[in-house]
Design a protein around this motif. Structure first.
Motif, PDB file in Angstrom:
ATOM      1  N   GLU A 185       2.816  12.427 -27.917  1.00  0.00           N
ATOM      2  CA  GLU A 185       2.599  12.808 -29.319  1.00  0.00           C
ATOM      3  C   GLU A 185       1.728  14.057 -29.482  1.00  0.00           C
ATOM      4  OE1 GLU A 185       3.582  12.503 -33.161  1.00  0.00           O
ATOM      5  OE2 GLU A 185       4.253  11.120 -31.600  1.00  0.00           O
ATOM      6  N   PRO A 186       0.627  14.218 -28.730  1.00  0.00           N
ATOM      7  CA  PRO A 186      -0.199  15.422 -28.931  1.00  0.00           C
ATOM      8  C   PRO A 186       0.529  16.732 -28.628  1.00  0.00           C
ATOM      9  CG  PRO A 186      -1.418  13.743 -27.721  1.00  0.00           C
ATOM     10  CD  PRO A 186      -0.004  13.287 -27.776  1.00  0.00           C
ATOM     11  N   TYR A 187       1.599  16.670 -27.855  1.00  0.00           N
ATOM     12  CA  TYR A 187       2.295  17.899 -27.460  1.00  0.00           C
ATOM     13  C   TYR A 187       3.511  18.184 -28.343  1.00  0.00           C
ATOM     14  CZ  TYR A 187      -0.465  16.866 -23.304  1.00  0.00           C
ATOM     15  OH  TYR A 187      -1.489  16.565 -22.446  1.00  0.00           O
ATOM     16  N   HIS A 204       5.296  20.073 -20.409  1.00  0.00           N
ATOM     17  CA  HIS A 204       3.931  19.617 -20.130  1.00  0.00           C
ATOM     18  C   HIS A 204       3.997  18.566 -19.019  1.00  0.00           C
ATOM     19  CE1 HIS A 204       2.195  21.574 -23.695  1.00  0.00           C
ATOM     20  NE2 HIS A 204       3.265  21.164 -24.347  1.00  0.00           N
ATOM     21  N   ASP A 205       2.991  18.576 -18.153  1.00  0.00           N
ATOM     22  CA  ASP A 205       2.869  17.569 -17.101  1.00  0.00           C
ATOM     23  C   ASP A 205       2.047  16.396 -17.602  1.00  0.00           C
ATOM     24  OD1 ASP A 205       4.188  18.080 -14.567  1.00  0.00           O
ATOM     25  OD2 ASP A 205       3.049  19.953 -14.532  1.00  0.00           O
ATOM     26  N   LEU A 206       2.550  15.180 -17.333  1.00  0.00           N
ATOM     27  CA  LEU A 206       1.849  13.961 -17.704  1.00  0.00           C
ATOM     28  C   LEU A 206       1.745  13.047 -16.487  1.00  0.00           C
ATOM     29  CD1 LEU A 206       3.827  13.127 -20.990  1.00  0.00           C
ATOM     30  CD2 LEU A 206       1.704  14.437 -20.825  1.00  0.00           C
ATOM     31  N   VAL A 219       5.245  12.833 -14.510  1.00  0.00           N
ATOM     32  CA  VAL A 219       6.295  12.895 -15.531  1.00  0.00           C
ATOM     33  C   VAL A 219       6.195  14.240 -16.240  1.00  0.00           C
ATOM     34  CG1 VAL A 219       7.125  11.933 -17.709  1.00  0.00           C
ATOM     35  CG2 VAL A 219       6.421  10.407 -15.857  1.00  0.00           C
ATOM     36  N   VAL A 220       7.334  14.903 -16.390  1.00  0.00           N
ATOM     37  CA  VAL A 220       7.399  16.190 -17.088  1.00  0.00           C
ATOM     38  C   VAL A 220       7.990  15.958 -18.476  1.00  0.00           C
ATOM     39  CG1 VAL A 220       8.399  18.502 -17.102  1.00  0.00           C
ATOM     40  CG2 VAL A 220       7.607  17.494 -14.945  1.00  0.00           C
ATOM     41  N   LEU A 221       7.220  16.304 -19.498  1.00  0.00           N
ATOM     42  CA  LEU A 221       7.690  16.227 -20.881  1.00  0.00           C
ATOM     43  C   LEU A 221       8.339  17.554 -21.251  1.00  0.00           C
ATOM     44  CD1 LEU A 221       7.796  15.152 -23.837  1.00  0.00           C
ATOM     45  CD2 LEU A 221       5.465  16.059 -24.102  1.00  0.00           C
ATOM     46  N   VAL A 222       9.570  17.483 -21.733  1.00  0.00           N
ATOM     47  CA  VAL A 222      10.306  18.675 -22.169  1.00  0.00           C
ATOM     48  C   VAL A 222      10.480  18.592 -23.682  1.00  0.00           C
ATOM     49  CG1 VAL A 222      12.412  20.045 -21.924  1.00  0.00           C
ATOM     50  CG2 VAL A 222      11.523  18.746 -19.960  1.00  0.00           C
ATOM     51  N   ASN A 240       8.455  13.315  -7.747  1.00  0.00           N
ATOM     52  CA  ASN A 240       7.316  13.296  -6.831  1.00  0.00           C
ATOM     53  C   ASN A 240       7.100  14.667  -6.203  1.00  0.00           C
ATOM     54  OD1 ASN A 240       9.557  13.380  -5.189  1.00  0.00           O
ATOM     55  ND2 ASN A 240       8.914  11.727  -3.828  1.00  0.00           N
ATOM     56  N   LEU A 241       7.737  15.713  -6.755  1.00  0.00           N
ATOM     57  CA  LEU A 241       7.529  17.080  -6.279  1.00  0.00           C
ATOM     58  C   LEU A 241       6.125  17.542  -6.660  1.00  0.00           C
ATOM     59  CD1 LEU A 241      10.990  18.588  -7.334  1.00  0.00           C
ATOM     60  CD2 LEU A 241      10.274  17.986  -5.006  1.00  0.00           C
ATOM     61  N   SER A 242       5.512  18.320  -5.802  1.00  0.00           N
ATOM     62  CA  SER A 242       4.136  18.751  -6.052  1.00  0.00           C
ATOM     63  C   SER A 242       4.085  19.765  -7.198  1.00  0.00           C
ATOM     64  CB  SER A 242       3.540  19.375  -4.785  1.00  0.00           C
ATOM     65  OG  SER A 242       4.173  20.605  -4.491  1.00  0.00           O
ATOM     66  N   LYS A 243       2.993  19.714  -7.978  1.00  0.00           N
ATOM     67  CA  LYS A 243       2.832  20.639  -9.093  1.00  0.00           C
ATOM     68  C   LYS A 243       2.629  22.076  -8.608  1.00  0.00           C
ATOM     69  CE  LYS A 243       0.708  17.133 -12.066  1.00  0.00           C
ATOM     70  NZ  LYS A 243      -0.486  16.762 -12.863  1.00  0.00           N
ATOM     71  N   LEU A 244       2.074  22.235  -7.412  1.00  0.00           N
ATOM     72  CA  LEU A 244       1.815  23.574  -6.901  1.00  0.00           C
ATOM     73  C   LEU A 244       3.107  24.292  -6.553  1.00  0.00           C
ATOM     74  CD1 LEU A 244      -0.269  25.700  -5.996  1.00  0.00           C
ATOM     75  CD2 LEU A 244      -0.284  24.593  -3.737  1.00  0.00           C
ATOM     76  N   ASP A 245       4.008  23.615  -5.840  1.00  0.00           N
ATOM     77  CA  ASP A 245       5.271  24.239  -5.436  1.00  0.00           C
ATOM     78  C   ASP A 245       6.330  24.189  -6.524  1.00  0.00           C
ATOM     79  OD1 ASP A 245       4.208  24.765  -2.910  1.00  0.00           O
ATOM     80  OD2 ASP A 245       4.821  22.803  -2.130  1.00  0.00           O
ATOM     81  N   TYR A 246       6.251  23.171  -7.378  1.00  0.00           N
ATOM     82  CA  TYR A 246       7.265  22.997  -8.421  1.00  0.00           C
ATOM     83  C   TYR A 246       6.570  22.795  -9.771  1.00  0.00           C
ATOM     84  CZ  TYR A 246      10.736  22.420  -4.727  1.00  0.00           C
ATOM     85  OH  TYR A 246      11.549  22.611  -3.635  1.00  0.00           O
ATOM     86  N   PRO A 247       6.223  23.872 -10.465  1.00  0.00           N
ATOM     87  CA  PRO A 247       5.687  23.722 -11.824  1.00  0.00           C
ATOM     88  C   PRO A 247       6.731  23.097 -12.748  1.00  0.00           C
ATOM     89  CG  PRO A 247       6.154  26.021 -11.324  1.00  0.00           C
ATOM     90  CD  PRO A 247       6.323  25.282 -10.045  1.00  0.00           C
TER      91      PRO A 247
END
Length: 365
Positions: A185-187, A204-206, A219-222, A240-247
């Motif tokens: 909701e905030p996003y 956004h990443d959650l 979880v990625v919110l689109v 489960n992909l890393s945030k560093l390699d896969y924004p």
């Protein structure tokens, strides 16, 4: 008679005078291949065919990472075959197999037949990890070089836990629920400024943990905004992909390439018209009927692989786009005669084959 003549060690035409076995029927073939050991062998042969085609590519064209798409392919049946069931969403009586395809090459590498009333992710937690392991071994890749891409129906806890336990990378759509919507909701607010005339989206990443999950997952919110809509649209991806390699934006771009898998399965249904119609035949059990239909499904995938291999070869040779239907109608459906002379069997192709067969034969080696 042709195979009997070619494979015999006898000289001349004497093999043609020998007694030959009676014509095999499809039902006898399916009964033979429908044993547990033979089904595993047929499935392994399909996988090896895709691996062989991948290895035939020039080294520079082989992708270093491959994406394995998993999706369901409802197959309608006409009658009351054992194992089939009415499915309300499809609106007909069906079997509910799983199909696995390689996004980078278009190959179909696996098929698992399930009963019509099976849940979307039923048996996926054991079938997918085994397929990934075998695929990585055949392509000489590490497990982390194979990405599994899933639809919303397959992101259940059992399937995700099975891949987490084997350190398999995955990406899939997550069904929305009230807890996720509250967290998002905030996003769900428009950026400041005038609304654009074209659609836009942001991610956004959650961190989210469902009630059945033992630990939180990424979880990625689109969020999507369309010019003519009053409300914002949103959906969720779990990975489960890393945030560093896969924004987040890269995760979304990877998921959107899933349309290739749906196109491949659409060609499978339109070009080959897959049917599973094994009847109960007297005292046959449900398991025997399912085994015969499992073989029929795998043989259809073999046919797709052969057509797809010819299609890719023709595209490379002619630099034109080819569909499976075009390959079948213009290349394979040609008249031919066989003659036996001077200990040689000669195949004479009809004039209709002159357009594409010379090009095809040059590229086959």
């Amino acid at each position: 008679p042709l195979w009997h003549l070619v494979c015999s060690d006898a000289r001349g035409l004497t093999p043609l005078d020998e007694a030959r076995p009676s014509q095999a029927t499809l039902s006898r073939l399916l009964n033979c291949l429908g044993t547990d050991a033979n089904i595993d062998t047929v499935h392994e042969g399909l996988l090896r065919l895709a691996i062989w085609r991948w290895r035939s590519l020039p080294w520079i064209q082989r992708p270093r990472h491959v994406t394995l798409d998993i999706d369901g392919l409802p197959i309608e049946v006409f009658g009351h075959q054992s194992g089939s069931a009415y499915h309300g969403h499809v609106g007909s009586r069906i079997y509910s197999p799983l199909i696995a395809s390689l996004a980078e090459t278009g190959d179909l590498v696996g098929g698992l037949l399930r009963e019509g009333n099976a849940g979307p992710a039923e048996e996926a937690d054991t079938w997918i990890p085994h397929l990934v392991q075998r695929l990585a071994e055949g392509l000489n890749l590490a497990i982390d070089q194979v990405l599994v891409r899933l639809d919303a129906g397959f992101t259940d806890n059992a399937t995700l836990e099975a891949m987490d336990a084997r350190e398999i990378d995955y990406l899939g759509r997550l069904k929305s629920n009230s807890v996720l919507q509250t967290q998002a909701e905030p996003y769900l607010k428009r950026p400041r400024g005038r609304r654009p005339e074209t659609s836009r989206e942001w991610c956004h990443d959650l961190d989210y943990q469902a009630g059945s999950w033992t630990s939180p997952r990424r979880v990625v919110l689109v969020v999507q905004e369309n010019p003519d809509d009053l409300l914002l649209h949103s959906f969720f991806l779990v990975t489960n992909l890393s945030k560093l390699d896969y924004p987040a934006e890269k995760v979304l771009a990877l998921y959107r390439k899933r349309g290739k898998a749906e196109a491949h399965m659409g060609e499978l249904k339109s070009a080959l018209n897959v049917h599973l119609s094994s009847t109960d035949r007297g005292a046959s059990t449900v398991q025997q009927v399912m085994a015969r239909n499992q073989v029929s499904l795998l043989l259809s995938l073999y046919a797709y692989e052969l057509l797809h291999g010819l299609r890719c070869l023709l595209e490379r040779q002619t630099r034109q786009g080819w569909s499976l239907m075009r390959v079948r109608e213009q290349v394979l459906k040609v008249a031919a005669t066989l003659t036996v002379h001077a200990r040689r069997v000669t195949v004479h192709l009809g004039a209709a084959a002159d357009k594409w067969w010379p090009t095809l034969l040059r590229g086959l080696p």
